[in-house]
Scaffold this motif. Structure first.
Motif, PDB file in Angstrom:
ATOM      1  N   GLY A  73       0.845  -1.196   0.000  1.00 16.76           N
ATOM      2  CA  GLY A  73       0.000   0.000   0.000  1.00 16.76           C
ATOM      3  C   GLY A  73       0.876   1.239   0.000  1.00 16.76           C
ATOM      4  N   GLY A 112      -1.275  -1.213   4.427  1.00 18.26           N
ATOM      5  CA  GLY A 112      -0.939  -2.535   3.901  1.00 18.26           C
ATOM      6  C   GLY A 112       0.294  -3.120   4.556  1.00 18.26           C
ATOM      7  N   ASP A 145       2.777  -5.915   9.275  1.00 20.20           N
ATOM      8  CA  ASP A 145       1.537  -5.170   9.073  1.00 20.20           C
ATOM      9  C   ASP A 145       1.010  -4.747  10.449  1.00 20.20           C
TER      10      ASP A 145
END
Length: 159
Positions: free
Chosen positions: A61, A117, A133
Protein backbone atom coordinates in the motif's frame (compact mmCIF):
# COMPACT_ATOMS: atom_id res chain seq x y z
CA UNK A 1 -25.78 10.46 11.69
CA UNK A 2 -22.98 7.99 12.34
CA UNK A 3 -20.10 10.30 11.47
CA UNK A 4 -21.21 12.66 14.24
CA UNK A 5 -20.60 9.86 16.78
CA UNK A 6 -16.98 9.28 15.76
CA UNK A 7 -14.69 10.30 18.57
CA UNK A 8 -11.57 12.36 18.17
CA UNK A 9 -8.71 11.20 20.35
CA UNK A 10 -5.18 12.14 21.29
CA UNK A 11 -2.38 9.75 22.15
CA UNK A 12 0.51 11.52 23.80
CA UNK A 13 4.07 10.51 23.08
CA UNK A 14 4.66 9.58 26.74
CA UNK A 15 1.64 7.23 26.71
CA UNK A 16 3.25 4.60 24.47
CA UNK A 17 6.70 3.02 24.78
CA UNK A 18 9.54 2.69 22.31
CA UNK A 19 9.60 -0.98 21.33
CA UNK A 20 12.61 -2.76 19.74
CA UNK A 21 11.88 -3.69 16.11
CA UNK A 22 12.58 -7.35 16.77
CA UNK A 23 13.44 -9.75 15.25
CA UNK A 24 15.00 -7.38 12.72
CA UNK A 25 16.95 -5.14 15.09
CA UNK A 26 17.39 -4.38 18.78
CA UNK A 27 18.78 -0.93 17.86
CA UNK A 28 15.85 0.21 15.73
CA UNK A 29 12.88 1.24 17.86
CA UNK A 30 9.24 1.79 16.96
CA UNK A 31 6.53 3.69 18.82
CA UNK A 32 3.06 2.62 17.67
CA UNK A 33 0.24 5.17 17.81
CA UNK A 34 -2.40 3.49 15.63
CA UNK A 35 -2.80 -0.08 14.40
CA UNK A 36 -5.94 -0.10 12.26
CA UNK A 37 -7.33 -3.55 11.37
CA UNK A 38 -10.09 -2.07 9.18
CA UNK A 39 -7.87 0.00 6.88
CA UNK A 40 -4.74 -2.10 7.41
CA UNK A 41 -2.89 1.03 8.48
CA UNK A 42 -0.04 1.59 10.92
CA UNK A 43 0.94 4.99 12.30
CA UNK A 44 4.24 4.92 14.16
CA UNK A 45 7.47 6.71 14.91
CA UNK A 46 10.65 4.88 13.93
CA UNK A 47 13.99 5.62 15.58
CA UNK A 48 17.20 4.22 14.10
CA UNK A 49 20.93 4.80 14.53
CA UNK A 50 22.30 7.42 12.13
CA UNK A 51 24.61 4.79 10.69
CA UNK A 52 23.71 1.64 8.84
CA UNK A 53 20.97 0.31 6.65
CA UNK A 54 17.64 -1.43 7.00
CA UNK A 55 16.66 -4.47 4.91
CA UNK A 56 15.29 -4.02 1.39
CA UNK A 57 11.50 -3.97 1.43
CA UNK A 58 8.42 -3.57 -0.74
CA UNK A 59 5.04 -2.03 0.14
CA UNK A 60 1.61 -3.37 -0.75
CA UNK A 61 0.00 0.00 0.00
CA UNK A 62 1.03 3.64 0.09
CA UNK A 63 3.43 4.97 2.69
CA UNK A 64 4.04 8.53 3.89
CA UNK A 65 7.24 9.20 5.85
CA UNK A 66 7.88 12.52 7.61
CA UNK A 67 11.46 13.04 8.81
CA UNK A 68 11.49 14.39 12.37
CA UNK A 69 15.24 14.14 12.89
CA UNK A 70 18.34 13.05 10.96
CA UNK A 71 18.96 12.27 7.29
CA UNK A 72 18.28 9.14 5.29
CA UNK A 73 17.79 7.93 1.74
CA UNK A 74 16.97 4.93 -0.36
CA UNK A 75 19.95 3.33 -2.04
CA UNK A 76 17.93 3.23 -5.27
CA UNK A 77 17.28 7.01 -5.38
CA UNK A 78 19.40 10.17 -5.59
CA UNK A 79 17.39 12.29 -3.09
CA UNK A 80 18.15 12.65 0.63
CA UNK A 81 15.32 13.05 3.17
CA UNK A 82 16.20 15.61 5.84
CA UNK A 83 14.40 17.01 8.89
CA UNK A 84 11.02 18.34 7.77
CA UNK A 85 10.83 16.41 4.49
CA UNK A 86 8.01 14.13 3.39
CA UNK A 87 8.56 11.01 1.30
CA UNK A 88 5.55 9.53 -0.48
CA UNK A 89 5.91 5.89 -1.53
CA UNK A 90 3.51 4.25 -3.93
CA UNK A 91 2.13 0.75 -3.51
CA UNK A 92 4.46 -1.79 -5.08
CA UNK A 93 7.58 0.34 -4.62
CA UNK A 94 10.70 -1.43 -3.41
CA UNK A 95 13.77 0.11 -1.79
CA UNK A 96 16.64 -0.14 0.72
CA UNK A 97 16.74 2.54 3.48
CA UNK A 98 20.17 3.91 4.44
CA UNK A 99 21.31 6.47 6.97
CA UNK A 100 23.11 9.54 5.67
CA UNK A 101 25.72 11.10 8.01
CA UNK A 102 24.69 14.42 9.53
CA UNK A 103 27.17 17.25 9.93
CA UNK A 104 25.83 18.29 13.35
CA UNK A 105 26.69 14.88 14.79
CA UNK A 106 23.13 13.69 15.40
CA UNK A 107 23.27 10.03 16.26
CA UNK A 108 19.76 8.97 15.25
CA UNK A 109 17.06 9.19 12.63
CA UNK A 110 13.43 9.62 13.70
CA UNK A 111 10.57 9.37 11.20
CA UNK A 112 6.79 9.43 11.45
CA UNK A 113 5.41 6.66 9.23
CA UNK A 114 1.87 6.22 7.95
CA UNK A 115 1.81 2.79 6.34
CA UNK A 116 -1.11 1.20 4.54
CA UNK A 117 -0.94 -2.53 3.90
CA UNK A 118 2.09 -4.73 4.35
CA UNK A 119 5.80 -4.05 4.52
CA UNK A 120 7.45 -7.03 2.82
CA UNK A 121 11.14 -7.64 3.50
CA UNK A 122 12.70 -9.11 0.36
CA UNK A 123 16.05 -10.53 -0.71
CA UNK A 124 18.08 -9.38 -3.74
CA UNK A 125 15.88 -11.55 -6.00
CA UNK A 126 12.67 -9.99 -4.69
CA UNK A 127 11.62 -13.11 -2.78
CA UNK A 128 9.66 -12.36 0.40
CA UNK A 129 11.58 -13.13 3.59
CA UNK A 130 9.18 -11.61 6.15
CA UNK A 131 6.02 -9.50 6.32
CA UNK A 132 5.00 -6.70 8.69
CA UNK A 133 1.54 -5.17 9.07
CA UNK A 134 -0.77 -3.77 11.77
CA UNK A 135 -1.18 -7.25 13.31
CA UNK A 136 2.57 -7.94 13.70
CA UNK A 137 2.89 -4.43 15.13
CA UNK A 138 0.20 -5.22 17.70
CA UNK A 139 1.86 -8.52 18.61
CA UNK A 140 5.26 -6.81 19.06
CA UNK A 141 3.75 -3.98 21.13
CA UNK A 142 1.64 -6.29 23.34
CA UNK A 143 4.55 -8.69 23.94
CA UNK A 144 6.81 -5.79 24.93
CA UNK A 145 4.20 -4.42 27.35
CA UNK A 146 3.69 -7.87 28.94
CA UNK A 147 7.45 -8.42 29.30
CA UNK A 148 7.92 -5.01 30.97
CA UNK A 149 4.78 -4.96 33.15
CA UNK A 150 3.15 -2.16 31.14
CA UNK A 151 -0.58 -1.81 30.53
CA UNK A 152 -1.43 -2.10 26.84
CA UNK A 153 -3.58 0.54 25.17
CA UNK A 154 -6.11 -0.41 22.51
CA UNK A 155 -4.18 1.00 19.55
CA UNK A 156 -6.66 -0.54 17.12
CA UNK A 157 -9.16 2.27 17.74
CA UNK A 158 -9.04 5.93 18.66
CA UNK A 159 -11.54 7.00 21.28
Amino acid sequence: MLFEQIQTACINDADVPWVPFTPYSEHVLVKYFKLDPVRGETIALLKAPARGQMPRHRHTGTVIVYTVEGRWKYREHAWIAEKGSIVYETAGSSHTPEAVPVVDGSDEIVTLNIIQGELLFVNENGQILAAEDWRSGWERYAAYCRAHGLKTRDLTAFG
